[in-house]
Design a protein around this motif. Structure first.
Motif, PDB file in Angstrom:
ATOM      1  N   PRO A 136       0.823  -1.205   0.000  1.00  0.00           N
ATOM      2  CA  PRO A 136       0.000   0.000   0.000  1.00  0.00           C
ATOM      3  C   PRO A 136       0.866   1.268   0.000  1.00  0.00           C
ATOM      4  CG  PRO A 136      -0.657  -1.521   1.741  1.00  0.00           C
ATOM      5  CD  PRO A 136       0.663  -1.995   1.224  1.00  0.00           C
ATOM      6  N   ASP A 137       0.374   2.335  -0.630  1.00  0.00           N
ATOM      7  CA  ASP A 137       1.054   3.625  -0.547  1.00  0.00           C
ATOM      8  C   ASP A 137       1.164   4.025   0.918  1.00  0.00           C
ATOM      9  OD1 ASP A 137       1.109   3.651  -3.285  1.00  0.00           O
ATOM     10  OD2 ASP A 137      -0.500   5.124  -3.516  1.00  0.00           O
ATOM     11  N   THR A 138       2.349   4.470   1.319  1.00  0.00           N
ATOM     12  CA  THR A 138       2.612   4.740   2.736  1.00  0.00           C
ATOM     13  C   THR A 138       3.509   5.952   2.872  1.00  0.00           C
ATOM     14  OG1 THR A 138       2.491   2.360   3.213  1.00  0.00           O
ATOM     15  CG2 THR A 138       3.511   3.755   4.892  1.00  0.00           C
ATOM     16  N   ASP A 156      -3.559  11.303   1.864  1.00  0.00           N
ATOM     17  CA  ASP A 156      -4.876  11.043   1.286  1.00  0.00           C
ATOM     18  C   ASP A 156      -5.792  10.432   2.338  1.00  0.00           C
ATOM     19  OD1 ASP A 156      -4.077  11.943  -1.238  1.00  0.00           O
ATOM     20  OD2 ASP A 156      -3.270   9.974  -1.770  1.00  0.00           O
ATOM     21  N   CYS A 159      -7.167   7.182   5.664  1.00  0.00           N
ATOM     22  CA  CYS A 159      -5.896   6.469   5.696  1.00  0.00           C
ATOM     23  C   CYS A 159      -5.787   5.672   6.985  1.00  0.00           C
ATOM     24  CB  CYS A 159      -4.710   7.423   5.543  1.00  0.00           C
ATOM     25  SG  CYS A 159      -4.370   8.467   6.970  1.00  0.00           S
ATOM     26  N   GLN A 197      -1.019   5.064   5.906  1.00  0.00           N
ATOM     27  CA  GLN A 197      -1.048   4.085   4.829  1.00  0.00           C
ATOM     28  C   GLN A 197      -2.384   4.114   4.078  1.00  0.00           C
ATOM     29  OE1 GLN A 197      -0.738  -0.383   5.716  1.00  0.00           O
ATOM     30  NE2 GLN A 197       1.351   0.166   5.086  1.00  0.00           N
ATOM     31  N   GLU A 198      -2.287   3.859   2.793  1.00  0.00           N
ATOM     32  CA  GLU A 198      -3.462   3.753   1.943  1.00  0.00           C
ATOM     33  C   GLU A 198      -4.486   2.787   2.549  1.00  0.00           C
ATOM     34  OE1 GLU A 198      -4.413   1.921  -2.522  1.00  0.00           O
ATOM     35  OE2 GLU A 198      -2.360   2.012  -1.742  1.00  0.00           O
TER      36      GLU A 198
END
Length: 317
Positions: A136-138, A156, A159, A197-198
């Motif tokens: 995940p995007d973090t 974002d 989250c 995190q996403e």
């Protein structure tokens, strides 16, 4: 029940295999106790369990030494099965002991470097992303003030917020909007940084854990939240259902994740990006397992036997 090493003949008859566990009075997990019993059955008096607070180590006359608190010299074991929870390890304490054992020639399962990478969730993600695995995007930070981080335009919403060194679902929550995040920032503990995190919505309240031993997926369990919360940890009231073989793509991804972190034994937690695609949430270097997951202990004992055989120059049978 495993007899403490002081009551064994481990000092007069040195042990080839150790299990190293946390200091007393920490209660050992059931899975750790069961594994210790299996290793004791396999190796007899050549196996010993040691707690980290029972050992002294240092240098004397230019030689590395290892001793009991009572002053008895201990030869370094050939193989050490490390069953300390990696998150609470301190660089100046447990990690120094593990380094000492490695310098004395012991084979550690898992290695110190693999333990250190695994105990920090951001370091895990760095290694996993570098290996090309889905994560995940973090976003995290080093020394920036938390109040400044939560006002960043790069966060974002919603989250997932978690401590980089948390365990068992502690210090994990879903921030739905920036106003909530800013309002709680002042009450968060500061012992370790947080990561942001996403939010992987299809996996809300469920994670898939795959136990990997020596590069093979040995068993898998689906964790589900019992009350609709984000975290599905058993410690938080979640439920567990064995599902070995039902998600082959996930098991293959778990093997790749364990390999990327250099782990001989790993519990790989995966998120459902969809019903049949997965992303790596985090990896545990000292996983526990359910009593019905009966293939794991034989796999771990076989891995330790393999390490002994490799050191002695012949193949395990």
């Amino acid at each position: 029940m495993v007899t403490p090493p002081a009551a064994l003949s481990a000092i007069s008859e040195p042990a080839d295999v150790w299990m190293l566990v946390r200091q007393r009075p920490s209660v050992l997990r059931r899975s750790t106790r069961d594994l210790a019993a299996a290793l004791a059955a396999a190796h007899g008096p050549r196996f010993a369990v040691w707690h980290t607070d029972e050992l002294l180590f240092g240098v004397q006359g230019g030689r590395l030494v290892l001793r009991t608190l009572g002053g008895a010299d201990l030869p370094a074991p050939e193989v050490v099965c490390v069953r300390q929870v990696s998150g609470p390890m301190h660089d100046d304490r447990e990690v120094t002991l593990l380094r000492h054992l490695e310098h004395m020639g012991s084979t550690l399962i898992n290695t110190v470097d693999a333990q250190l990478t695994s105990r920090n969730k951001v370091r895990q993600l760095q290694a996993l992303a570098a290996a090309g695995l889905p994560v995940p995007d973090t976003l995290s930070y080093a020394t920036a003030p938390l109040e400044g981080v939560v006002r960043s335009l790069h966060l974002d919403m919603p989250c997932v917020v978690k401590s980089v060194s948390g365990a068992k679902g502690d210090q994990v929550f879903l921030a739905q909007d920036p106003h909530l995040l800013r309002s709680v920032a002042g009450s968060l503990t500061r012992e370790a940084p947080f990561l942001f995190q996403e939010y992987v919505a299809p996996s809300h309240g469920r994670t898939l854990r795959v136990i990997v031993v020596d590069g093979e997926p040995v068993d898998a369990v689906l964790h589900t939240s019992g009350n609709g919360t984000l975290a599905a940890n058993i410690a938080k009231g979640g439920a567990a259902t064995r599902c070995a073989g039902r998600h082959p793509q996930a098991e293959e991804l778990a093997v790749r994740a364990a390999r990327a972190l250099g782990l001989d034994i790993a519990g790989v937690d995966l998120l459902f990006a969809s019903d049949d695609t997965f992303t790596v949430c985090e990896v545990n270097a000292v996983p526990g397992w359910r009593p019905e997951m009966t293939a794991i202990i034989p796999a771990v004992t076989a891995r330790i036997a393999k390490a002994l055989s490799t050191r002695r120059g012949f193949e395990a049978t």
